[in-house]
Motif scaffolding. Structure first.
Motif, short mmCIF file in Angstrom:
data_model
loop_
_atom_site.label_atom_id
_atom_site.label_comp_id
_atom_site.label_asym_id
_atom_site.label_seq_id
_atom_site.Cartn_x
_atom_site.Cartn_y
_atom_site.Cartn_z
N ASP A 206 1.28 -0.97 0.05
CA ASP A 206 0.00 0.57 -0.15
C ASP A 206 0.36 1.10 0.27
OD1 ASP A 206 -2.51 -1.38 0.12
OD2 ASP A 206 -2.37 -1.35 2.01
N ALA A 207 2.02 1.39 0.77
CA ALA A 207 2.72 2.54 0.66
C ALA A 207 3.42 2.64 -0.96
CB ALA A 207 4.12 2.18 2.16
N ILE A 208 3.98 1.89 -1.08
CA ILE A 208 4.81 1.84 -1.89
C ILE A 208 4.40 2.29 -3.43
CG2 ILE A 208 6.80 0.77 -4.00
CD1 ILE A 208 7.19 -0.80 -1.40
N PRO A 209 4.30 3.61 -3.75
CA PRO A 209 3.76 3.84 -5.36
C PRO A 209 3.61 2.85 -6.43
CG PRO A 209 4.55 5.92 -4.47
CD PRO A 209 5.19 4.68 -3.49
N MET A 210 5.25 2.52 -6.60
CA MET A 210 4.59 1.00 -7.99
C MET A 210 4.26 0.01 -7.30
SD MET A 210 8.45 2.48 -9.49
CE MET A 210 8.59 0.72 -10.75
N GLY A 211 4.13 -0.23 -5.93
CA GLY A 211 3.78 -1.49 -5.49
C GLY A 211 4.25 -2.55 -5.27
N ARG A 212 5.22 -2.57 -4.97
CA ARG A 212 6.16 -3.97 -5.25
C ARG A 212 7.46 -3.42 -4.03
NH1 ARG A 212 10.57 -4.18 -8.64
NH2 ARG A 212 10.17 -2.63 -10.56
N MET A 246 9.45 7.97 -0.95
CA MET A 246 10.29 8.95 -0.22
C MET A 246 9.18 9.80 -1.27
SD MET A 246 11.67 8.34 1.69
CE MET A 246 12.43 9.91 2.22
N ALA A 247 8.46 9.78 -2.67
CA ALA A 247 8.19 11.34 -3.29
C ALA A 247 7.06 11.55 -2.46
CB ALA A 247 7.76 11.20 -4.35
N ALA A 248 6.72 10.71 -1.56
CA ALA A 248 4.98 11.16 -0.86
C ALA A 248 5.28 11.94 0.72
CB ALA A 248 4.33 9.82 -0.39
N THR A 249 4.01 12.72 0.95
CA THR A 249 4.38 13.66 2.58
C THR A 249 4.77 13.00 3.67
OG1 THR A 249 2.20 13.59 1.97
CG2 THR A 249 4.17 15.23 1.02
N GLN A 251 1.22 12.04 4.09
CA GLN A 251 -0.58 12.33 4.79
C GLN A 251 -0.82 11.15 4.15
OE1 GLN A 251 -1.30 16.09 4.78
NE2 GLN A 251 -0.14 16.47 3.45
N PRO A 252 -2.47 10.09 4.40
CA PRO A 252 -2.61 9.55 3.97
C PRO A 252 -3.52 9.75 2.12
CG PRO A 252 -3.93 10.10 6.00
CD PRO A 252 -3.24 11.25 4.95
N ASN A 253 -3.75 8.04 1.46
CA ASN A 253 -3.86 8.43 0.51
C ASN A 253 -5.12 8.86 0.15
OD1 ASN A 253 -4.57 7.98 -2.93
ND2 ASN A 253 -3.26 6.08 -2.45
N PHE A 254 -5.51 10.00 -0.21
CA PHE A 254 -6.65 10.55 -0.25
C PHE A 254 -7.29 9.97 -1.57
CE2 PHE A 254 -4.48 14.00 2.53
CZ PHE A 254 -5.44 14.22 3.25
N THR A 255 -6.99 10.02 -2.38
CA THR A 255 -7.64 9.12 -3.92
C THR A 255 -8.73 8.08 -3.59
OG1 THR A 255 -5.85 10.71 -5.50
CG2 THR A 255 -7.30 8.48 -5.82
N ARG A 256 -7.14 7.35 -2.54
CA ARG A 256 -8.33 5.92 -2.41
C ARG A 256 -9.25 5.97 -0.97
NH1 ARG A 256 -3.69 3.01 0.09
NH2 ARG A 256 -3.34 2.21 -2.56
N LEU A 257 -9.16 7.54 -0.55
CA LEU A 257 -10.24 7.29 0.60
C LEU A 257 -10.67 8.24 0.53
CD1 LEU A 257 -6.99 8.10 3.10
CD2 LEU A 257 -8.53 6.21 2.56
N MET A 258 -11.01 8.94 -0.33
CA MET A 258 -12.33 9.58 -1.10
C MET A 258 -12.72 9.80 -2.21
SD MET A 258 -10.46 13.15 -0.15
CE MET A 258 -12.58 14.24 -0.37
#
Length: 258
Positions: A206-212, A246-249, A251-258
């Motif tokens: 979930d945390a890694i943008p590339m997913g792996r 490391m590109a992320a701040t 903060q929660p993944n608002f795209t997924r949450l909203m």
């Protein structure tokens, strides 16, 4: 054959990123001295690479022991007739907050992950000045930001990150470049426990943008770039290879949450 006639020393080379880096360099024609504390695994790993174009030899050493590192560098420089590239790859993690860490755990992590870089670099620098060579350190994104419960590892890798910058400044006019790769999660024997735990594996996914996780060969590619003439104007860089983490701040993944 980008590394033909290039003389390379790699620590912690019997598995994971170190073995992948040795394989990458040897596949492009380098002469490589592989080192590791586990001599049996080291010899087996080198034997598996004997069909590659480059030449590989081995020398067992405990990277946290100053005298053994001095002997290792002297052996490599003598065997190879000099030294062009030093890859400081050794690292060890230990989970625990400062209130939970023993002094022995702290010293062990710092000794393997940070002291080793100092010992090897100090011993190798005269040879690298002669050859106008370079150093590639394996740091970590844990040296670029903090991690919950990994006080010793974050301190050690943070030291590697800033030592890399300082070495680059101090030795740029000597013709020696110094850079580091900062991996995120890499699929190695040391991180197998993360993949075996479903909750941790899902959290990373979930945390890694590339997913792996990265494969060791992907980190080896970055090491090879930093060691090559393609990076001739690159020094003092701590290059994150983390699938975008490391590109992320944070903060929660608002795209997924909203």
């Amino acid at each position: 054959m980008r590394f033909a006639n290039t003389r390379i020393l790699i620590t912690a080379a019997a598995s994971g990123i170190g073995a992948a880096a040795a394989r990458r360099f040897a596949s492009e024609g380098a002469t490589v001295v592989m080192s590791d504390i586990d001599n049996d695994r080291l010899v087996a790993c080198a034997e598996a690479m004997k069909s590659l174009p480059g030449r590989i030899t081995t020398h067992a050493a405990d990277v946290s022991d100053e005298r053994q590192i001095q002997d290792l560098v002297a052996h490599a420089a003598t065997t190879l007739g000099g030294l062009d590239v030093l890859v400081n790859n050794a690292g060890l993690g230990c989970h625990g907050r400062v209130t939970e860490l023993s002094t022995d755990d702290w010293r062990r992590v710092l000794g393997i992950s940070l002291d080793s870089v100092f010992y090897a670099t100090r011993a190798a620098m005269p040879h690298l000045i002669t050859s106008h060579g370079c150093i590639v350190n394996t740091a970590s994104i844990s040296g670029l930001a903090g991690d919950y419960g990994f006080a010793a590892y974050a301190a050690a890798k943070g030291g590697v990150v800033n030592l890399t910058r300082t070495l680059a400044l101090d030795h740029a006019r000597d013709g020696v470049r110094v850079n580091a790769v900062c991996p995120g999660l890499v699929a190695t024997q040391l991180t197998r426990k993360f993949f075996d735990n479903a909750r941790i594996a899902r959290a990373y996914e979930d945390a890694i943008p590339m997913g792996r996780a990265a494969q060791p060969e992907e980190i080896a590619s970055v090491i090879a770039f930093l060691a090559s003439s393609d990076a001739s104007y690159v020094t003092g860089v701590n290059l994150a290879a983390d699938g975008g983490l490391m590109a992320a701040t944070g903060q929660p993944n608002f795209t997924r949450l909203m």
